[in-house]
Design a protein around this motif. Sequence first.
Motif, PDB file in Angstrom:
ATOM      1  N   GLN A  97       0.834  -1.196   0.000  1.00  0.00           N
ATOM      2  CA  GLN A  97       0.000   0.000   0.000  1.00  0.00           C
ATOM      3  C   GLN A  97       0.873   1.252   0.000  1.00  0.00           C
ATOM      4  O   GLN A  97       2.012   1.243   0.479  1.00  0.00           O
ATOM      5  CB  GLN A  97      -0.912   0.002   1.228  1.00  0.00           C
ATOM      6  CG  GLN A  97      -1.790  -1.232   1.354  1.00  0.00           C
ATOM      7  CD  GLN A  97      -2.690  -1.431   0.142  1.00  0.00           C
ATOM      8  OE1 GLN A  97      -3.328  -0.478  -0.315  1.00  0.00           O
ATOM      9  NE2 GLN A  97      -2.753  -2.652  -0.369  1.00  0.00           N
ATOM     10  N   LEU A  98       0.321   2.330  -0.522  1.00  0.00           N
ATOM     11  CA  LEU A  98       1.087   3.569  -0.658  1.00  0.00           C
ATOM     12  C   LEU A  98       1.524   4.142   0.693  1.00  0.00           C
ATOM     13  O   LEU A  98       2.537   4.827   0.777  1.00  0.00           O
ATOM     14  CB  LEU A  98       0.260   4.605  -1.424  1.00  0.00           C
ATOM     15  CG  LEU A  98       0.049   4.283  -2.906  1.00  0.00           C
ATOM     16  CD1 LEU A  98      -1.094   5.113  -3.462  1.00  0.00           C
ATOM     17  CD2 LEU A  98       1.324   4.544  -3.688  1.00  0.00           C
ATOM     18  N   GLY A  99       0.761   3.848   1.733  1.00  0.00           N
ATOM     19  CA  GLY A  99       1.128   4.366   3.051  1.00  0.00           C
ATOM     20  C   GLY A  99       2.051   3.469   3.834  1.00  0.00           C
ATOM     21  O   GLY A  99       2.517   3.830   4.925  1.00  0.00           O
ATOM     22  N   ASP A 100       2.351   2.276   3.303  1.00  0.00           N
ATOM     23  CA  ASP A 100       3.221   1.336   4.014  1.00  0.00           C
ATOM     24  C   ASP A 100       4.646   1.877   4.101  1.00  0.00           C
ATOM     25  O   ASP A 100       5.171   2.440   3.138  1.00  0.00           O
ATOM     26  CB  ASP A 100       3.257  -0.013   3.282  1.00  0.00           C
ATOM     27  CG  ASP A 100       1.923  -0.748   3.353  1.00  0.00           C
ATOM     28  OD1 ASP A 100       1.084  -0.350   4.184  1.00  0.00           O
ATOM     29  OD2 ASP A 100       1.740  -1.700   2.575  1.00  0.00           O
ATOM     30  N   PRO A 101       5.292   1.704   5.266  1.00  0.00           N
ATOM     31  CA  PRO A 101       6.705   2.122   5.379  1.00  0.00           C
ATOM     32  C   PRO A 101       7.596   1.232   4.522  1.00  0.00           C
ATOM     33  O   PRO A 101       7.419   0.013   4.468  1.00  0.00           O
ATOM     34  CB  PRO A 101       7.001   1.946   6.871  1.00  0.00           C
ATOM     35  CG  PRO A 101       6.012   0.930   7.347  1.00  0.00           C
ATOM     36  CD  PRO A 101       4.777   1.125   6.515  1.00  0.00           C
ATOM     37  N   PHE A 102       8.535   1.864   3.842  1.00  0.00           N
ATOM     38  CA  PHE A 102       9.438   1.148   2.940  1.00  0.00           C
ATOM     39  C   PHE A 102      10.850   1.568   3.255  1.00  0.00           C
ATOM     40  O   PHE A 102      11.166   2.758   3.319  1.00  0.00           O
ATOM     41  CB  PHE A 102       9.104   1.517   1.479  1.00  0.00           C
ATOM     42  CG  PHE A 102       8.830   0.341   0.588  1.00  0.00           C
ATOM     43  CD1 PHE A 102       7.661  -0.380   0.725  1.00  0.00           C
ATOM     44  CD2 PHE A 102       9.737  -0.032  -0.397  1.00  0.00           C
ATOM     45  CE1 PHE A 102       7.382  -1.466  -0.103  1.00  0.00           C
ATOM     46  CE2 PHE A 102       9.476  -1.107  -1.230  1.00  0.00           C
ATOM     47  CZ  PHE A 102       8.297  -1.821  -1.086  1.00  0.00           C
ATOM     48  N   ASN A 103      11.744   0.603   3.476  1.00  0.00           N
ATOM     49  CA  ASN A 103      13.143   0.923   3.699  1.00  0.00           C
ATOM     50  C   ASN A 103      13.996   0.366   2.565  1.00  0.00           C
ATOM     51  O   ASN A 103      13.497  -0.267   1.642  1.00  0.00           O
ATOM     52  CB  ASN A 103      13.620   0.410   5.064  1.00  0.00           C
ATOM     53  CG  ASN A 103      13.410  -1.089   5.211  1.00  0.00           C
ATOM     54  OD1 ASN A 103      13.409  -1.835   4.232  1.00  0.00           O
ATOM     55  ND2 ASN A 103      13.235  -1.536   6.449  1.00  0.00           N
ATOM     56  N   VAL A 104      15.270   0.605   2.632  1.00  0.00           N
ATOM     57  CA  VAL A 104      16.178   0.214   1.546  1.00  0.00           C
ATOM     58  C   VAL A 104      16.206  -1.301   1.334  1.00  0.00           C
ATOM     59  O   VAL A 104      16.130  -1.765   0.187  1.00  0.00           O
ATOM     60  CB  VAL A 104      17.596   0.775   1.794  1.00  0.00           C
ATOM     61  CG1 VAL A 104      18.594   0.197   0.788  1.00  0.00           C
ATOM     62  CG2 VAL A 104      17.584   2.292   1.698  1.00  0.00           C
ATOM     63  N   PRO A 105      16.319  -2.129   2.380  1.00  0.00           N
ATOM     64  CA  PRO A 105      16.288  -3.576   2.144  1.00  0.00           C
ATOM     65  C   PRO A 105      14.997  -4.040   1.471  1.00  0.00           C
ATOM     66  O   PRO A 105      15.030  -4.920   0.608  1.00  0.00           O
ATOM     67  CB  PRO A 105      16.416  -4.162   3.561  1.00  0.00           C
ATOM     68  CG  PRO A 105      17.143  -3.121   4.335  1.00  0.00           C
ATOM     69  CD  PRO A 105      16.633  -1.824   3.801  1.00  0.00           C
ATOM     70  N   GLN A 106      13.865  -3.439   1.841  1.00  0.00           N
ATOM     71  CA  GLN A 106      12.604  -3.797   1.202  1.00  0.00           C
ATOM     72  C   GLN A 106      12.596  -3.384  -0.266  1.00  0.00           C
ATOM     73  O   GLN A 106      12.076  -4.098  -1.122  1.00  0.00           O
ATOM     74  CB  GLN A 106      11.433  -3.129   1.937  1.00  0.00           C
ATOM     75  CG  GLN A 106      11.099  -3.751   3.279  1.00  0.00           C
ATOM     76  CD  GLN A 106      10.034  -2.952   4.005  1.00  0.00           C
ATOM     77  OE1 GLN A 106      10.216  -1.777   4.323  1.00  0.00           O
ATOM     78  NE2 GLN A 106       8.904  -3.586   4.265  1.00  0.00           N
ATOM     79  N   LEU A 107      13.158  -2.218  -0.529  1.00  0.00           N
ATOM     80  CA  LEU A 107      13.216  -1.732  -1.914  1.00  0.00           C
ATOM     81  C   LEU A 107      14.084  -2.649  -2.763  1.00  0.00           C
ATOM     82  O   LEU A 107      13.719  -2.992  -3.896  1.00  0.00           O
ATOM     83  CB  LEU A 107      13.765  -0.309  -1.937  1.00  0.00           C
ATOM     84  CG  LEU A 107      13.895   0.334  -3.322  1.00  0.00           C
ATOM     85  CD1 LEU A 107      12.545   0.424  -4.015  1.00  0.00           C
ATOM     86  CD2 LEU A 107      14.536   1.729  -3.206  1.00  0.00           C
ATOM     87  N   ARG A 108      15.229  -3.050  -2.219  1.00  0.00           N
ATOM     88  CA  ARG A 108      16.103  -3.969  -2.948  1.00  0.00           C
ATOM     89  C   ARG A 108      15.379  -5.281  -3.233  1.00  0.00           C
ATOM     90  O   ARG A 108      15.413  -5.791  -4.366  1.00  0.00           O
ATOM     91  CB  ARG A 108      17.371  -4.248  -2.137  1.00  0.00           C
ATOM     92  CG  ARG A 108      18.351  -5.173  -2.862  1.00  0.00           C
ATOM     93  CD  ARG A 108      19.509  -5.575  -1.957  1.00  0.00           C
ATOM     94  NE  ARG A 108      20.507  -6.307  -2.734  1.00  0.00           N
ATOM     95  CZ  ARG A 108      20.406  -7.597  -3.052  1.00  0.00           C
ATOM     96  NH1 ARG A 108      19.325  -8.300  -2.669  1.00  0.00           N
ATOM     97  NH2 ARG A 108      21.349  -8.184  -3.758  1.00  0.00           N
ATOM     98  N   LYS A 109      14.719  -5.817  -2.217  1.00  0.00           N
ATOM     99  CA  LYS A 109      13.993  -7.071  -2.366  1.00  0.00           C
ATOM    100  C   LYS A 109      12.897  -6.944  -3.430  1.00  0.00           C
ATOM    101  O   LYS A 109      12.695  -7.854  -4.250  1.00  0.00           O
ATOM    102  CB  LYS A 109      13.382  -7.483  -1.037  1.00  0.00           C
ATOM    103  CG  LYS A 109      12.603  -8.792  -1.085  1.00  0.00           C
ATOM    104  CD  LYS A 109      12.026  -9.131   0.290  1.00  0.00           C
ATOM    105  CE  LYS A 109      11.201 -10.417   0.224  1.00  0.00           C
ATOM    106  NZ  LYS A 109      10.602 -10.752   1.548  1.00  0.00           N
ATOM    107  N   THR A 110      12.207  -5.813  -3.434  1.00  0.00           N
ATOM    108  CA  THR A 110      11.118  -5.603  -4.389  1.00  0.00           C
ATOM    109  C   THR A 110      11.633  -5.576  -5.822  1.00  0.00           C
ATOM    110  O   THR A 110      11.058  -6.216  -6.712  1.00  0.00           O
ATOM    111  CB  THR A 110      10.391  -4.282  -4.074  1.00  0.00           C
ATOM    112  OG1 THR A 110       9.837  -4.350  -2.764  1.00  0.00           O
ATOM    113  CG2 THR A 110       9.280  -4.026  -5.082  1.00  0.00           C
TER     114      THR A 110
END
Length: 344
Positions: free
Chosen positions: A181-194
Amino acid sequence: MLSLRQRLFDLEREHDVEREADELIKAQLQTHFESIQRISDSMTLPYAIHYLRCRISEELDLSQLTERLRQGKGHPNTITQKEKLELWERLKILSFTRTSLSLWAMTVLSLYIRVQVNILGRHLYINTARGLGSSQDENDPFDRHGQYEFLATADYLSNYGLTSLIQNMQRAATEVLKENQLGDPFNVPQLRKTIIQILKSFTSVGGPHHWMTYLLPENVIVYGQSAATSSNDFYGSSMLPDINRREQLMAETRAVLSSADFGNIMDISLKKVVDVLMEEIGLEERGGGPSSGIALAKLLPHVVQLGPQLLEEPSRNKFIQIIRSLPEVELFYTLLYANMPPFS
């Protein structure tokens, strides 16, 4: 006794001559290798990357979406809440699609062009060494036309492969991001995984080598003729290319690209580029640290900004330079040019 000594002396001289000839061939091979690399670095790759950047900008233009959202923010009554959410969702998918596509296309195109140039360079060197012609031989139509039509396939991705590439990358991004979701917190490890998940989902479509259909024409002769038609003023239409030679070069290229070893350097290169991107976005992150993260909606502008960096002109493109300097990549192309392919 004298004749035996003379014979030994003659054998030693022959050995010395052979060793000197071998050293000369090695030196010529290295010089020619460096020359071929300069051609790739100064001409083929810069043009292909520039053309790719223009085409991606045209096909994945996000300006209308962002402008519509900006207008809605300034004039809330001009856009409904439902329309606003739909626009944000589309922006989310297209932002990741554009960056993931730019990452994949830049990496694979730069590797592909080096395969082309190394295969072509090896053939030209062998022909020259055998006295069968040289790159300056005007009587050899392949030197002028066949080389051009073989190297012109580097534009196939931008000319024809990009449409289906965008569709499948967008499908992969939609699948991976459907729970985010657009409001979900996203960090760098999550971004890399995505991003890694999007690339894996994309490459899993159609079999292990389906990605080659975006990059290579099914019929290099037909594609070469269409490319030559637009360049008749420069190359001349009266001289016919060496079709058999081009087919041989393309067959060798397909064999290299479908090899397990090329798949390995492609995978290594993609992951390395993702890692460098994460380092960059980690430094630029605002509103939250790498551990806490920021809302996905606030992260999207950072994701969008990565695309142009990935498709920067090769001489200033840090990602292309990093790929080129990877030990596994250097070894692969050294063996390829020396005609000792490490194919599995």
